[in-house]
Design a protein around this motif. Structure first.
Motif, PDB file in Angstrom:
ATOM      1  N   ALA A 137      -1.149 -40.359 -11.106  1.00 13.82           N
ATOM      2  CA  ALA A 137      -2.373 -40.738 -11.820  1.00 13.82           C
ATOM      3  C   ALA A 137      -2.926 -42.060 -11.308  1.00 13.82           C
ATOM      4  N   LEU A 138      -2.017 -42.993 -10.991  1.00  6.86           N
ATOM      5  CA  LEU A 138      -2.436 -44.290 -10.460  1.00  6.86           C
ATOM      6  C   LEU A 138      -3.139 -44.132  -9.127  1.00  6.86           C
ATOM      7  N   TRP A 139      -2.547 -43.297  -8.242  1.00 13.27           N
ATOM      8  CA  TRP A 139      -3.162 -43.097  -6.930  1.00 13.27           C
ATOM      9  C   TRP A 139      -4.514 -42.391  -7.043  1.00 13.27           C
ATOM     10  N   VAL A 140      -4.630 -41.489  -8.010  1.00 14.39           N
ATOM     11  CA  VAL A 140      -5.921 -40.833  -8.230  1.00 14.39           C
ATOM     12  C   VAL A 140      -6.970 -41.859  -8.642  1.00 14.39           C
ATOM     13  N   HIS A 141      -6.603 -42.775  -9.538  1.00 15.72           N
ATOM     14  CA  HIS A 141      -7.542 -43.801  -9.995  1.00 15.72           C
ATOM     15  C   HIS A 141      -7.865 -44.790  -8.877  1.00 15.72           C
ATOM     16  N   ILE A 142      -6.888 -45.078  -8.027  1.00 16.10           N
ATOM     17  CA  ILE A 142      -7.163 -45.946  -6.877  1.00 16.10           C
ATOM     18  C   ILE A 142      -8.171 -45.284  -5.954  1.00 16.10           C
ATOM     19  N   ALA A 143      -7.988 -43.985  -5.709  1.00 14.02           N
ATOM     20  CA  ALA A 143      -8.922 -43.251  -4.849  1.00 14.02           C
ATOM     21  C   ALA A 143     -10.320 -43.246  -5.454  1.00 14.02           C
ATOM     22  N   ILE A 144     -10.392 -43.041  -6.777  1.00 12.88           N
ATOM     23  CA  ILE A 144     -11.694 -43.044  -7.446  1.00 12.88           C
ATOM     24  C   ILE A 144     -12.347 -44.418  -7.353  1.00 12.88           C
ATOM     25  N   THR A 145     -11.550 -45.459  -7.571  1.00 11.98           N
ATOM     26  CA  THR A 145     -12.081 -46.823  -7.526  1.00 11.98           C
ATOM     27  C   THR A 145     -12.681 -47.139  -6.165  1.00 11.98           C
ATOM     28  N   TYR A 146     -11.940 -46.863  -5.119  1.00 12.25           N
ATOM     29  CA  TYR A 146     -12.463 -47.183  -3.795  1.00 12.25           C
ATOM     30  C   TYR A 146     -13.496 -46.177  -3.328  1.00 12.25           C
ATOM     31  N   GLY A 147     -13.549 -45.033  -4.026  1.00 12.06           N
ATOM     32  CA  GLY A 147     -14.689 -44.139  -3.838  1.00 12.06           C
ATOM     33  C   GLY A 147     -15.964 -44.792  -4.352  1.00 12.06           C
ATOM     34  N   TYR A 148     -15.840 -45.522  -5.488  1.00 10.38           N
ATOM     35  CA  TYR A 148     -16.979 -46.272  -6.008  1.00 10.38           C
ATOM     36  C   TYR A 148     -17.423 -47.352  -5.018  1.00 10.38           C
ATOM     37  N   VAL A 149     -16.447 -48.000  -4.392  1.00 13.55           N
ATOM     38  CA  VAL A 149     -16.775 -49.024  -3.394  1.00 13.55           C
ATOM     39  C   VAL A 149     -17.561 -48.403  -2.247  1.00 13.55           C
ATOM     40  N   GLU A 177      -7.002 -56.092 -11.082  1.00 14.84           N
ATOM     41  CA  GLU A 177      -7.437 -54.762 -10.680  1.00 14.84           C
ATOM     42  C   GLU A 177      -6.331 -53.734 -10.851  1.00 14.84           C
ATOM     43  N   SER A 178      -5.114 -54.066 -10.406  1.00 17.82           N
ATOM     44  CA  SER A 178      -4.021 -53.107 -10.516  1.00 17.82           C
ATOM     45  C   SER A 178      -3.675 -52.837 -11.969  1.00 17.82           C
ATOM     46  N   THR A 179      -3.761 -53.877 -12.810  1.00 19.74           N
ATOM     47  CA  THR A 179      -3.478 -53.688 -14.228  1.00 19.74           C
ATOM     48  C   THR A 179      -4.505 -52.772 -14.874  1.00 19.74           C
ATOM     49  N   ARG A 180      -5.792 -52.960 -14.532  1.00 19.68           N
ATOM     50  CA  ARG A 180      -6.837 -52.105 -15.080  1.00 19.68           C
ATOM     51  C   ARG A 180      -6.598 -50.656 -14.676  1.00 19.68           C
ATOM     52  N   LEU A 181      -6.203 -50.450 -13.416  1.00 20.93           N
ATOM     53  CA  LEU A 181      -5.943 -49.102 -12.940  1.00 20.93           C
ATOM     54  C   LEU A 181      -4.758 -48.478 -13.675  1.00 20.93           C
ATOM     55  N   LEU A 182      -3.708 -49.282 -13.899  1.00 26.70           N
ATOM     56  CA  LEU A 182      -2.541 -48.783 -14.624  1.00 26.70           C
ATOM     57  C   LEU A 182      -2.918 -48.385 -16.047  1.00 26.70           C
ATOM     58  N   GLN A 183      -3.723 -49.232 -16.694  1.00 27.47           N
ATOM     59  CA  GLN A 183      -4.152 -48.930 -18.050  1.00 27.47           C
ATOM     60  C   GLN A 183      -4.996 -47.666 -18.082  1.00 27.47           C
ATOM     61  N   ASP A 184      -5.896 -47.526 -17.079  1.00 25.90           N
ATOM     62  CA  ASP A 184      -6.741 -46.343 -17.021  1.00 25.90           C
ATOM     63  C   ASP A 184      -5.906 -45.084 -16.828  1.00 25.90           C
ATOM     64  N   SER A 185      -4.871 -45.176 -15.961  1.00 26.30           N
ATOM     65  CA  SER A 185      -4.059 -43.991 -15.698  1.00 26.30           C
ATOM     66  C   SER A 185      -3.276 -43.577 -16.937  1.00 26.30           C
ATOM     67  N   LYS A 186      -2.911 -44.548 -17.785  1.00 26.81           N
ATOM     68  CA  LYS A 186      -2.169 -44.219 -19.006  1.00 26.81           C
ATOM     69  C   LYS A 186      -3.093 -43.656 -20.083  1.00 26.81           C
ATOM     70  N   MET A 187      -4.323 -44.200 -20.128  1.00 29.24           N
ATOM     71  CA  MET A 187      -5.246 -43.796 -21.182  1.00 29.24           C
ATOM     72  C   MET A 187      -6.023 -42.545 -20.810  1.00 29.24           C
ATOM     73  N   GLY A 188      -6.086 -42.249 -19.505  1.00 28.88           N
ATOM     74  CA  GLY A 188      -6.815 -41.061 -19.079  1.00 28.88           C
ATOM     75  C   GLY A 188      -8.308 -41.270 -19.013  1.00 28.88           C
ATOM     76  N   GLY A 189      -8.741 -42.506 -19.057  1.00 28.01           N
ATOM     77  CA  GLY A 189     -10.170 -42.779 -18.979  1.00 28.01           C
ATOM     78  C   GLY A 189     -10.405 -44.251 -18.857  1.00 28.01           C
TER      79      GLY A 189
END
Length: 378
Positions: free
Chosen positions: A12-24, A347-359
């Motif tokens: 889930a973390l790697w998915v959110h990282i991919a999404i984040t840098y997709g935004y970049v 940034e990494s903390t936000r991604l971790l929180q997002d992966s746990k919360m699902g959004g």
């Protein structure tokens, strides 16, 4: 069981990282597209009217935002006239000037040279900030600003197609943007002190509601110079082109850029945004050279390289100051059982929180840090 849970969290973390840098990637792509598209419309398409183009962007963005809100996809913001005048109108006035003057510069200067001139933004923000008390003056900072200014002067001296009116327009755009950013900072500081009406009343803005509030204000301010400067020329210009497809796609790109800017602000750290901005600037210089055959001299690159290095150092020092400021309350809060996150881990903390919360959930204020919300010029 715990291994499967850890594996799922890691995926889930790697998915959110991919999404984040997709935004970049999306922001860099759309920002470069809007800049190059505006340059083409203003300089090559027989529509050299930057005020009209900027007004069209604001009209389109405001209209589309209004439709989205009325359709019920986004909750509207309740704001009285007093709050609107005190908070939105001054920012709208300055941003209208930023967009108009910045787009007008594309009529006279190359995209690559304009990107080099934009490197002066930290200097302007520092000067205005010192005047209004949002920045503090030190000799090292002054020397840093002088190095940036020297680099831009060298790049300007090496510019083959140096046109004074274009330089004045771009630097005026930098000046109005620096004042806007300083005003936003003052409003944010006032809100944290309990004096800001907008944030104290719990009004949270998202990309759509921000466009809904600010775009009409920008449009209204631009009507005055348009009526006196460009409207008479357009009426008498028999060669002017008004292709619906061109203007709809151009405004659509500007609207998309606004969405990408807010997504980037909400999903990444200040460091990532600064790095993305640097990458975008170098890409634009290259694309300007390849697409529009804009000459770039060795002196251009040497001067911009010097300014670029000084800007990077300035950003590095600012990030260090932010980290030091975050460590101070972290140390003082340990006794109370409060856990503070260092800036470098934001940034990494936000991604971790997002992966746990699902959004994700983020509230975006009327602020910019390198990126500029409500942008029609990239």
């Amino acid at each position: 069981m715990s291994q499967n849970k850890d594996k799922g969290s890691s995926q889930a973390l790697w998915v959110h990282i991919a999404i984040t840098y997709g935004y970049v990637f999306l922001w860099i792509t759309l920002s470069a597209a809007v800049i190059l598209y505006n340059k083409w419309v203003l300089a090559y398409y027989a529509f050299p009217y930057p005020i009209a183009l900027t007004m069209w962007h604001m009209f389109f963005c405001a209209g589309l935002a209004s439709l989205i809100i009325r359709a019920g996809y986004v909750e509207p913001v309740k704001m009285n006239a007093e709050t609107y005048v005190r908070t939105i109108v001054p920012i709208g006035f300055l941003y209208a000037g930023t967009l108009w003057l910045g787009n007008a510069a594309y009529v006279y200067l190359s995209v690559s040279f304009i990107q080099m001139l934009k490197a002066s933004m930290p200097v302007a923000v520092f000067a205005v900030g010192c005047m209004f008390g949002t920045e503090y003056f030190t000799i090292p900072r002054l020397l840093n600003m002088l190095v940036i200014g020297t680099g831009i002067a060298i790049a300007s001296y090496g510019e083959i197609n140096f046109i004074w009116i274009g330089v004045v327009l771009q630097m005026s755009s930098v000046a109005t943007e620096s004042m806007r950013l300083t005003l936003v900072q003052i409003l944010l500081q006032a809100s944290m002190a309990g004096c800001g009406r907008l944030w104290r009343r719990g009004i949270k803005l998202n990309p759509i509601t921000t466009l809904y509030l600010i775009a009409p204000c920008c449009f209204a301010f631009l009507c005055v110079p348009f009526a006196f400067i460009e409207l008479p020329k357009i009426i008498n210009d028999t060669s002017v082109k008004l292709s619906p497809l061109i203007f709809l796609t151009n405004a659509g790109a500007a609207f998309g850029l606004n969405m990408a800017v807010f997504l980037l602000i909400g999903k990444t750290s200040a460091l990532t945004m600064n790095v993305a901005g640097v990458v975008k600037d170098w890409i634009l210089i290259l694309l300007s050279y390849l697409i529009y055959k804009a000459p770039v001299t060795a002196m251009n690159l040497e001067g911009y390289g010097l300014a670029f290095a000084a800007v990077c150092f300035y950003n590095f020092r600012k990030l260090q100051e932010m980290q030091a400021a975050s460590r101070a309350p972290a140390a003082s809060s340990k006794s109370g059982g409060i856990s503070m996150v260092p800036v470098q881990d934001e940034e990494s903390t936000r991604l971790l929180q997002d992966s746990k919360m699902g959004g994700t959930s983020s509230s975006t204020a009327l602020a910019g840090s390198g990126g500029t919300p409500l942008s029609s010029r990239g």
